[in-house]
Design an enzyme around this catalytic site. Structure first.
Site, PDB file in Angstrom:
ATOM      1  CD  GLU A 219      -1.520  -0.191  23.577  1.00  9.98           C
ATOM      2  OE1 GLU A 219      -2.436  -0.851  23.047  1.00  9.98           O
ATOM      3  OE2 GLU A 219      -1.070   0.866  23.097  1.00  9.98           O
TER       4      GLU A 219
ATOM      5  CG  HIS B 171       1.209   0.798  19.743  1.00  7.84           C
ATOM      6  ND1 HIS B 171      -0.034   0.701  20.318  1.00  7.84           N
ATOM      7  CD2 HIS B 171       1.179   0.039  18.617  1.00  7.84           C
ATOM      8  CE1 HIS B 171      -0.780  -0.108  19.586  1.00  7.84           C
ATOM      9  NE2 HIS B 171      -0.070  -0.528  18.550  1.00  7.84           N
TER      10      HIS B 171
ATOM     11  NE  ARG C 121      -2.776   7.897  21.327  1.00  8.41           N
ATOM     12  CZ  ARG C 121      -2.381   6.641  21.478  1.00  8.41           C
ATOM     13  NH1 ARG C 121      -1.376   6.167  20.777  1.00  8.41           N
ATOM     14  NH2 ARG C 121      -2.993   5.858  22.342  1.00  8.41           N
TER      15      ARG C 121
ATOM     16  CD  GLU D 271      -1.941   3.160  18.799  1.00 13.80           C
ATOM     17  OE1 GLU D 271      -2.903   2.399  18.714  1.00 13.80           O
ATOM     18  OE2 GLU D 271      -1.322   3.337  19.852  1.00 13.80           O
TER      19      GLU D 271
HETATM   20 MN    MN Z   1      -1.227   2.096  21.537  1.00 12.45          MN
END
Ligand code: MN
Length: 299
Positions: free
Chosen positions: A153, A212, A218, A247
């Site tokens: 990632e 993700h 976020r 996520e």
């Molecule tokens: Mn992530």
């Protein structure tokens, strides 16, 4: 109907992996409709009060939901380094994570496996990169014996100096040269570093193995500036068949220490049950719309 598994990061539920915390997280994920839950790998010195791998495997079976494992290496276990002590700790953490995932019945370990997840105070070096590749090559061999795939990632510039784009990650994976290593795309990091989401998917190509779904801030999916339509269209067009895992974290549910670790300085949502259910619907509806867009229009 698209065949991708739709997953949820256990951090949505706060990341408490005591027996009761794990039971709640698995049950709530299944109740919200998810096919998969992403579980954080234990530390090298695991909390003995946490649910064991076999206890967790039993919960997954009971709720008929798949489990995968993820981790981000810490500063004292960085393998993107020429420091032998740190690299050795990192390699032991990765090997322990392979054993944990095998005990769990998980076939995938993703995350920041190649580097510590932190800001570096120096540019990447060829020797540190070569060390990271050598460690991951050995880890991939261990993982292959257990039928486990590793997902690399890449993250934004503030969280690693080594892999910040899909192109860098593909070059790294090619140099590593193991069949069971794939690119793990996170839309939040891609949003910072790539021209657009479509480019990230295109560059990853058949090496894309895990996604993700993470908003630009976020928080809740669909409330930031990620181009979700462009992303899902490109995933459908390239035939991506792997998992798509939401996520998002909130300082309303994680511990104070975890909030500091990931820089959660403000509250973006506070009800994980509602958030999970809306996130599941969001991903499923985007998958269905992108799939429908590939079909010839009805006459
Ligand atoms: Mn992530």
């Amino acid at each position: 109907m698209p065949g991708n598994l739709v997953g949820i990061h256990s951090g949505v539920w706060g990341g408490d992996w005591s027996s009761s915390g794990a039971a709640d997280a698995v049950a709530r994920s299944a109740a919200a409709g998810f096919d998969l839950i992403e579980i954080s790998a234990p530390a090298l010195d695991p909390d003995p009060t946490n649910a064991s791998a076999s206890e967790t495997a039993r919960l997954l079976g009971e709720h008929r939901i798949a489990g995968v494992v993820s981790l981000a290496l810490g500063a004292d276990e960085d393998i993107n380094t020429e420091d032998v002590g740190r690299s050795d700790r990192g390699e032991r953490r990765l090997a322990a994570t392979v054993a944990y995932a095998a005990d769990l019945g998980a076939d995938f370990i993703g995350g920041v496996l190649f580097s510590k997840m932190a800001r570096y105070d120096h540019p990447p070096t060829a020797r540190a990169r070569a060390n990271s590749i050598a460690v991951l090559r050995r880890t991939a061999e261990l993982a292959a014996r257990e039928g486990i795939t590793l997902g690399i990632e890449y993250v934004n510039r503030y969280e690693s100096n080594l892999l910040n784009t899909a192109a860098q990650t593909i070059a790294f994976i090619e140099d590593l040269g193991a069949d069971n290593v794939v690119l793990h795309l996170d839309t939040f990091h891609a949003h910072v570093e790539e021209p657009d989401q479509r480019n990230a998917v295109l560059v990853a190509g058949p090496r894309l193995g895990y996604v993700h779904a993470s908003e630009s801030h976020r928080g809740e999916l669909g409330t930031g500036s990620i181009d979700w339509t462009g992303l899902f269209r490109e995933l459908a067009r390239t035939g991506y068949a792997g998992p798509i895992t939401v996520e998002t974290f909130s300082n309303a549910v994680v511990s104070a220490a975890q909030a500091v670790d990931i820089g959660l300085w403000r509250t973006l949502w506070s009800d994980p049950v509602a958030l999970a259910s809306r996130s599941h619907a969001f991903i499923r509806s985007h998958l269905a719309a992108a799939e429908a867009g590939l079909q010839p229009a009805p006459r």
